[in-house]
Scaffold this active site. Structure first.
Site, mmCIF file in Angstrom:
data_model
loop_
_atom_site.group_PDB
_atom_site.id
_atom_site.type_symbol
_atom_site.label_atom_id
_atom_site.label_comp_id
_atom_site.label_asym_id
_atom_site.label_seq_id
_atom_site.Cartn_x
_atom_site.Cartn_y
_atom_site.Cartn_z
ATOM 1 N N ASP A 1 0.814 -1.223 0.000
ATOM 2 C CA ASP A 1 0.000 0.000 0.000
ATOM 3 C C ASP A 1 0.845 1.269 0.000
ATOM 4 O OD1 ASP A 1 -2.447 -1.326 -0.036
ATOM 5 O OD2 ASP A 1 -2.567 -1.415 2.161
ATOM 6 N N ASP B 1 -7.356 2.501 12.260
ATOM 7 C CA ASP B 1 -6.066 3.178 12.202
ATOM 8 C C ASP B 1 -6.123 4.536 11.509
ATOM 9 O OD1 ASP B 1 -4.703 1.289 13.698
ATOM 10 O OD2 ASP B 1 -4.374 -0.010 11.973
ATOM 11 N N SER C 1 -3.364 -9.936 6.948
ATOM 12 C CA SER C 1 -2.888 -8.582 7.177
ATOM 13 C C SER C 1 -2.307 -8.556 8.579
ATOM 14 C CB SER C 1 -4.046 -7.594 7.041
ATOM 15 O OG SER C 1 -3.742 -6.425 7.777
HETATM 16 N N1 ARG Z 1 -7.846 -4.492 15.498
HETATM 17 C C1 ARG Z 1 -6.623 -3.891 15.936
HETATM 18 C C2 ARG Z 1 -6.841 -2.439 16.265
HETATM 19 O O1 ARG Z 1 -7.733 -1.835 15.750
HETATM 20 C C3 ARG Z 1 -5.511 -4.062 14.932
HETATM 21 C C4 ARG Z 1 -5.716 -3.356 13.629
HETATM 22 C C5 ARG Z 1 -4.655 -3.648 12.567
HETATM 23 N N2 ARG Z 1 -4.643 -5.046 12.229
HETATM 24 C C6 ARG Z 1 -3.952 -5.607 11.227
HETATM 25 N N3 ARG Z 1 -4.002 -6.912 11.146
HETATM 26 N N4 ARG Z 1 -3.283 -4.916 10.392
HETATM 27 O O2 ARG Z 1 -6.093 -1.895 17.024
#
Ligand code: ARG
Length: 400
Positions: free
Chosen positions: A15, A125, A177
């Site tokens: 990305d 995020d 991921s």
């Molecule tokens: N669910 C977690 C959070 O919101 C992790 C998010 C990112 N997860 C990932 N597999 N890239 O803090």
């Protein structure tokens, strides 16, 4: 039109690699400043500079954030007892504001005009990055390419990367991921999207499965000073080293695997698995020491504060007056949380072997059922009469 200078939160993954080229096309002649933060992640940190420059960045910064991450974030979350929805130790969530702040700092130094990140439009995020940008750089323009661009699949991004000679390693197929830092690893996508499917062995990155863990347990002594872990097996240690060591010991014993359906900020329920050996061990030990040293009302009230604190971290408002106010409360509660907890790590479990503290409120003379008892049994009688008086009165009136 004056040229833009764009600060990119860069990971070296598909990305953010595609993003650099895409931004240069969209903002013609833009200069890209790529920034990667070191939060103690082990995967994908080699040759980042080379890769960023080959992808089209004008400059690259690798910022070591490990010490500040541990001392200014992780320890605060630990002292607060911050586990989101009682489970998730918040590794990814704690890392985002720290990365966002590092990006803002460099953007100011380098006179950048735009801040960007590589988060998708349906996750937490993006919220954490952009709320942090809003707190720390309220006047700066923010662009989130993944919410805007034309690509609708990884295949399309890979095709674009190949077409524009962008070096990416993503052609090898990883179905998950993954986000990683020293406080834990977050893993989603692929077969994990079905909440009835147990995580396949290959989903876990660092932990041994409990079944394959050693038949002999590992015993660890953890010393805390005012809520912060300071020594392991009697040896003083820097926070960072302590977490690295506990991740190792925990992972070997299959400790710290979590499987969770969680409520995202944006309203979606998602399924994610986590590996967080050190966080699991330290939260457990810290809580046990609090049971021994905190006054009853503080211990019970603090649980709610821990949940509020976890929500602040999860929801991305780390840089806020509310978090600072809760820190002040938590710090006062932690004054007596000094002492040692002895734990057993064994086939996926952390169990308690013992705890001791100079500030222990456990008084054997009061607790004992032997001759040594000093508790005033007579006083209990009057106490119960008054304590139950309200209910007694109510029942006399209402019970037919
Ligand atoms: N669910 C977690 C959070 O919101 C992790 C998010 C990112 N997860 C990932 N597999 N890239 O803090």
């Amino acid at each position: 039109m004056s040229k833009e200078k764009i600060a990119v939160a860069y990971s070296g993954g598909l990305d953010t690699s595609v993003m650099i080229k895409w931004l240069k096309d969209k903002y013609e002649g833009a200069e890209i400043v790529a920034v990667t933060g070191n939060l103690g992640q082990q995967m994908e940190i080699d040759n980042l500079e080379e890769k960023a420059i080959a992808t089209g960045a004008a400059s690259f910064h690798f910022v070591d954030l490990r010490k500040t991450f541990v001392e200014d974030c992780i320890w605060k979350a630990l002292k607060a007892g911050a586990l989101y929805e009682d489970v998730y130790p918040l590794a990814t969530a704690l890392g985002r504001p720290i990365l966002a702040k590092a990006l803002v700092d460099i953007a100011f130094e380098e006179n950048c005009t735009i801040l960007t990140h590589g988060c998708t439009g349906k996750g937490n995020d993006q919220v954490r990055f952009e709320v942090t940008f809003a707190s720390l750089a309220p006047h700066m323009k923010v662009v989130a390419p993944l919410r805007e661009w034309e690509f609708t699949s990884r295949e399309q991004e890979i095709a674009y990367a190949l077409e524009h000679n962008i070096p990416v390693s993503a052609t090898k197929k990883n179905p998950y991921s993954i986000d990683e830092n020293i406080w834990g690893i977050s893993i989603e996508c692929g077969v994990l999207e079905d909440p009835m499917v147990p995580p396949p062995a290959d989903a876990y990155q660092i932990t041994t499965s409990p079944e394959e863990a050693p038949d002999k347990p590992t015993v660890v002594d953890i010393d805390f000073f005012e809520g912060i872990p300071v020594a392991l097996d009697g040896k003083q240690m820097e926070g960072l080293d302590m977490i690295v060591k506990l991740n190792e010991l925990g992972a070997t014993n299959g400790v710290g695997r979590l499987d969770m359906i969680e409520n995202r900020v944006v309203g979606i329920k998602s399924r994610e698995i986590y590996e967080a050996p050190a966080a699991t061990i330290l939260h457990f030990a810290h809580r046990e020491l609090e049971r021994l040293t905190l006054e009853k009302s503080v211990f019970q009230y603090k649980r709610n504060i821990g949940q509020d604190y976890a929500n602040i971290i999860y929801n991305g408002t780390w840089f806020s007056p509310m978090r600072e106010a809760l820190d002040a409360f938590v710090d006062v509660t932690q004054k007596p949380v000094t002492g040692m907890v002895r734990l057993k790590l064994y086939k996926g479990n952390v169990t308690l072997l013992g705890r001791t503290s100079p500030n222990s409120l456990y008084n054997e003379k009061l607790a004992t059922y032997t001759e040594a008892d000093t508790f005033n049994h007579k006083a209990a009688e009057g106490f119960i009469q008054l304590y139950g008086l309200g209910l007694k009165t109510y029942s006399e009136v209402n019970l037919k």
